[in-house]
Design a protein around this motif. Sequence first.
Motif, PDB file in Angstrom:
ATOM      1  N   VAL A   1       5.132  -1.742  14.665  1.00  0.00           N
ATOM      2  CA  VAL A   1       6.074  -0.631  14.485  1.00  0.00           C
ATOM      3  C   VAL A   1       6.724  -0.764  13.108  1.00  0.00           C
ATOM      4  O   VAL A   1       7.346  -1.784  12.821  1.00  0.00           O
TER       5      VAL A   1
ATOM      6  N   LYS B   1       9.192  -0.977  10.089  1.00  0.00           N
ATOM      7  CA  LYS B   1      10.630  -1.213  10.021  1.00  0.00           C
ATOM      8  C   LYS B   1      11.381   0.030   9.562  1.00  0.00           C
ATOM      9  O   LYS B   1      12.562   0.205   9.884  1.00  0.00           O
ATOM     10  N   GLU B   2      10.694   0.874   8.792  1.00  0.00           N
ATOM     11  CA  GLU B   2      11.347   2.063   8.258  1.00  0.00           C
ATOM     12  C   GLU B   2      11.867   2.987   9.353  1.00  0.00           C
ATOM     13  O   GLU B   2      12.860   3.705   9.152  1.00  0.00           O
ATOM     14  N   LEU B   3      11.215   2.971  10.511  1.00  0.00           N
ATOM     15  CA  LEU B   3      11.687   3.813  11.609  1.00  0.00           C
ATOM     16  C   LEU B   3      13.066   3.359  12.091  1.00  0.00           C
ATOM     17  O   LEU B   3      13.953   4.182  12.340  1.00  0.00           O
ATOM     18  N   GLU B   4      13.236   2.059  12.226  1.00  0.00           N
ATOM     19  CA  GLU B   4      14.547   1.546  12.620  1.00  0.00           C
ATOM     20  C   GLU B   4      15.587   1.808  11.537  1.00  0.00           C
ATOM     21  O   GLU B   4      16.724   2.199  11.832  1.00  0.00           O
TER      22      GLU B   4
ATOM     23  N   SER C   1      15.668   4.148   9.344  1.00  0.00           N
ATOM     24  CA  SER C   1      16.028   5.568   9.318  1.00  0.00           C
ATOM     25  C   SER C   1      17.005   5.902  10.432  1.00  0.00           C
ATOM     26  O   SER C   1      17.966   6.657  10.236  1.00  0.00           O
ATOM     27  N   ALA C   2      16.762   5.344  11.612  1.00  0.00           N
ATOM     28  CA  ALA C   2      17.666   5.595  12.735  1.00  0.00           C
ATOM     29  C   ALA C   2      19.048   5.015  12.463  1.00  0.00           C
ATOM     30  O   ALA C   2      20.072   5.630  12.802  1.00  0.00           O
TER      31      ALA C   2
ATOM     32  N   VAL D   1      14.055   4.120  19.415  1.00  0.00           N
ATOM     33  CA  VAL D   1      12.925   4.293  18.498  1.00  0.00           C
ATOM     34  C   VAL D   1      11.786   3.328  18.799  1.00  0.00           C
ATOM     35  O   VAL D   1      10.634   3.725  18.969  1.00  0.00           O
ATOM     36  N   VAL D   2      12.102   2.037  18.882  1.00  0.00           N
ATOM     37  CA  VAL D   2      11.050   1.027  19.026  1.00  0.00           C
ATOM     38  C   VAL D   2      10.543   0.933  20.458  1.00  0.00           C
ATOM     39  O   VAL D   2       9.328   0.895  20.695  1.00  0.00           O
TER      40      VAL D   2
END
Length: 276
Positions: free
Chosen positions: A164, A166-169, A171-172, A186-187
């Motif tokens: 997954v 890290k950018e998704l976390e 951003s959140a 998210v994760v």
Amino acid sequence: MKRSLAGRIWPNATAAVLALVFAFPVYWMFATAFKPTQDILSEDPVWFPLHGTFSHFVTAVDAPNFWRLAGNSVLVTVVAVGLSLLIGLCGSFAIARMRFKGRKGILLTFMVAQMAPWEVMVISIYMIVRDADLLNSLLPLTFFYMLMVLPFTLLTLRGYVAAVPKELEESAMVDGCSRRQAFVKVVLPLLAPGLMATSLFGFITAWNEFPLVLVLNKEPGAGTLPLWLSQFQTQFGNDWGATMAAASLFALPILVLFLFLQRKAVGGLTSGAVKG
């Protein structure tokens, strides 16, 4: 380049033969459970029972302590798998996302624990449980079953967490989520296939475990279904219909769970093995 006709046929034919070989014992077990006794004892095998009966299943469920041991198995298995998922999820996130001293050593320890045969530790486990005065209790079974499936759970989920971005976390968290909220919202949804794969493995391992319960829980009402199944034929002699019905009842939860989770579970095992 297109493969020849023979190159396309032989892999499918091999897969079909292997599927038949592995599926036939399961079919024969269920078929025998529904056959009348005269068909089971017939000199000519009855491949497809035309007149089924549920009497063998009635005999199996009416056996002493069946429902109590079934409840014990469900309780111990569900709690052990749930705890292993919770601990494995937290541990896999820490190992995949954080860099700390001893990280590789922890991974190596879990890999060694995954390969270690639990049967050789039964005597040591018995002495620990005996000294704690917890023989014939479900608590030690739950704890050790959790330890059995935890290494596989953590190692598999680690691969999924690492896959997954890290950018998704991040951003959140920029949008106002805390670290915990970013993980949960998210994760965690992206880890569903891995969670299904590890839960299926854990369920099968804990549900089928026999040596430990044989040593720790000897009282009639304190065991689980594997212990009940091992003693079933002793109680009912050569009643093969009832024996096959008992085996079918024992295998049914695993078959149903596998059929329900097979696609996502296989995908979860593959992804968790190659990523991270």
